[in-house]
Enzyme design. Structure first.
Site, mmCIF file in Angstrom:
data_model
loop_
_atom_site.group_PDB
_atom_site.id
_atom_site.type_symbol
_atom_site.label_atom_id
_atom_site.label_comp_id
_atom_site.label_asym_id
_atom_site.label_seq_id
_atom_site.Cartn_x
_atom_site.Cartn_y
_atom_site.Cartn_z
ATOM 1 N N ASP A 30 28.404 -54.676 27.558
ATOM 2 C CA ASP A 30 29.778 -55.105 27.808
ATOM 3 C C ASP A 30 29.843 -55.790 29.176
ATOM 4 O O ASP A 30 29.266 -55.324 30.153
ATOM 5 C CB ASP A 30 30.729 -53.895 27.777
ATOM 6 C CG ASP A 30 32.176 -54.314 27.660
ATOM 7 O OD1 ASP A 30 32.790 -54.065 26.604
ATOM 8 O OD2 ASP A 30 32.705 -54.912 28.630
ATOM 9 N N ASN A 85 38.368 -49.645 18.917
ATOM 10 C CA ASN A 85 39.782 -49.943 19.107
ATOM 11 C C ASN A 85 40.243 -50.765 17.908
ATOM 12 O O ASN A 85 39.572 -51.730 17.510
ATOM 13 C CB ASN A 85 39.983 -50.724 20.414
ATOM 14 C CG ASN A 85 39.556 -49.908 21.625
ATOM 15 O OD1 ASN A 85 39.694 -48.691 21.636
ATOM 16 N ND2 ASN A 85 39.019 -50.573 22.624
ATOM 17 N N GLU A 93 41.044 -56.036 22.042
ATOM 18 C CA GLU A 93 41.259 -57.328 22.702
ATOM 19 C C GLU A 93 40.472 -58.449 22.043
ATOM 20 O O GLU A 93 40.914 -59.590 22.029
ATOM 21 C CB GLU A 93 40.871 -57.226 24.185
ATOM 22 C CG GLU A 93 41.831 -56.346 24.983
ATOM 23 C CD GLU A 93 41.387 -56.132 26.416
ATOM 24 O OE1 GLU A 93 40.323 -56.666 26.807
ATOM 25 O OE2 GLU A 93 42.099 -55.407 27.132
ATOM 26 N N VAL A 94 39.296 -58.107 21.523
ATOM 27 C CA VAL A 94 38.477 -59.110 20.838
ATOM 28 C C VAL A 94 38.540 -58.811 19.344
ATOM 29 O O VAL A 94 38.122 -57.728 18.899
ATOM 30 C CB VAL A 94 37.016 -59.076 21.345
ATOM 31 C CG1 VAL A 94 36.165 -60.063 20.555
ATOM 32 C CG2 VAL A 94 36.957 -59.385 22.843
ATOM 33 N N HIS A 98 33.943 -54.242 16.462
ATOM 34 C CA HIS A 98 32.815 -53.786 17.281
ATOM 35 C C HIS A 98 32.983 -52.319 17.615
ATOM 36 O O HIS A 98 34.095 -51.795 17.645
ATOM 37 C CB HIS A 98 32.711 -54.610 18.566
ATOM 38 C CG HIS A 98 33.984 -54.674 19.350
ATOM 39 N ND1 HIS A 98 35.031 -55.509 19.008
ATOM 40 C CD2 HIS A 98 34.398 -53.984 20.438
ATOM 41 C CE1 HIS A 98 36.016 -55.350 19.857
ATOM 42 N NE2 HIS A 98 35.671 -54.423 20.739
ATOM 43 N N HIS A 100 32.116 -49.576 20.617
ATOM 44 C CA HIS A 100 31.687 -49.357 22.002
ATOM 45 C C HIS A 100 30.773 -48.136 22.032
ATOM 46 O O HIS A 100 31.091 -47.100 21.428
ATOM 47 C CB HIS A 100 32.896 -49.047 22.900
ATOM 48 C CG HIS A 100 33.878 -50.161 23.031
ATOM 49 N ND1 HIS A 100 33.946 -50.976 24.141
ATOM 50 C CD2 HIS A 100 34.861 -50.591 22.205
ATOM 51 C CE1 HIS A 100 34.926 -51.855 23.989
ATOM 52 N NE2 HIS A 100 35.503 -51.643 22.822
HETATM 53 P P1 AMP Z 1 38.142 -54.217 22.729
HETATM 54 O O1 AMP Z 1 39.242 -53.908 23.681
HETATM 55 O O2 AMP Z 1 37.719 -53.018 21.916
HETATM 56 O O3 AMP Z 1 38.423 -55.428 21.877
HETATM 57 O O4 AMP Z 1 36.881 -54.531 23.636
HETATM 58 C C1 AMP Z 1 36.420 -55.814 23.912
HETATM 59 C C2 AMP Z 1 35.325 -55.676 24.925
HETATM 60 O O5 AMP Z 1 34.600 -56.885 24.971
HETATM 61 C C3 AMP Z 1 35.824 -55.404 26.348
HETATM 62 O O6 AMP Z 1 35.302 -54.161 26.814
HETATM 63 C C4 AMP Z 1 35.284 -56.598 27.142
HETATM 64 O O7 AMP Z 1 34.860 -56.237 28.435
HETATM 65 C C5 AMP Z 1 34.134 -57.085 26.266
HETATM 66 N N1 AMP Z 1 33.796 -58.479 26.417
HETATM 67 C C6 AMP Z 1 34.620 -59.547 26.399
HETATM 68 N N2 AMP Z 1 33.936 -60.692 26.550
HETATM 69 C C7 AMP Z 1 32.626 -60.343 26.644
HETATM 70 C C8 AMP Z 1 31.411 -61.067 26.809
HETATM 71 N N3 AMP Z 1 31.390 -62.405 26.922
HETATM 72 N N4 AMP Z 1 30.252 -60.375 26.860
HETATM 73 C C9 AMP Z 1 30.263 -59.031 26.759
HETATM 74 N N5 AMP Z 1 31.361 -58.286 26.610
HETATM 75 C C10 AMP Z 1 32.534 -58.935 26.555
#
Ligand code: AMP
Length: 106
Positions: A30, A85, A93-94, A98, A100
């Site tokens: 991450d 999440n 957020e993404v 995925h 964690h």
């Molecule tokens: P979520 O809130 O579960 O969607 O988590 C998304 C995660 O993706 C966050 O912990 C971010 O820090 C991580 N993230 C976003 N962009 C990148 C990236 N380019 N490389 C690695 N991790 C990322």
């Protein structure tokens, strides 16, 4: 098709070192770690959220958790947290599914 940052990582558009990869998943660190070890286990298939899973994804989801187990074991982690999440209300957020993998040990 998903155009999330994770799809760009998987396609190589955003160069990223993979801790592990196979034909179904990639694992990478991450970018904003919230623990000493913070990995993301990401299916190559661009599923947006758990809400969007289909019955045919059952094996893939099982594979993701077995990869988490194997990567953690290889790193010598004796315990860790696996977190998903789900959706905006779940703090996602993404929008490319995925898991964690977090540990206070590295
Ligand atoms: P979520 O809130 O579960 O969607 O988590 C998304 C995660 O993706 C966050 O912990 C971010 O820090 C991580 N993230 C976003 N962009 C990148 C990236 N380019 N490389 C690695 N991790 C990322």
């Amino acid at each position: 098709m998903s155009d999330s940052v994770f799809s760009k990582i998987i396609s190589g558009e955003i160069p990223t070192d993979f801790v592990y990869e196979d034909d179904q998943v990639v694992v990478f660190k991450d970018i904003n770690p919230k623990a000493a070890t913070h990995l993301l286990i990401v299916p190559r298939k661009p599923i947006a959220t758990v809400i969007d899973l289909e019955d045919e994804d059952q094996e893939l989801m099982g594979h993701i958790f077995l990869v988490a187990r194997d990567v953690a074991k290889k790193m010598g982690l004796e315990g860790y947290k696996l977190q998903i999440n789900v959706g905006e209300h779940g703090g996602q957020e993404v929008f490319h599914l995925h898991v964690h993998l977090l540990s206070k040990f590295s």
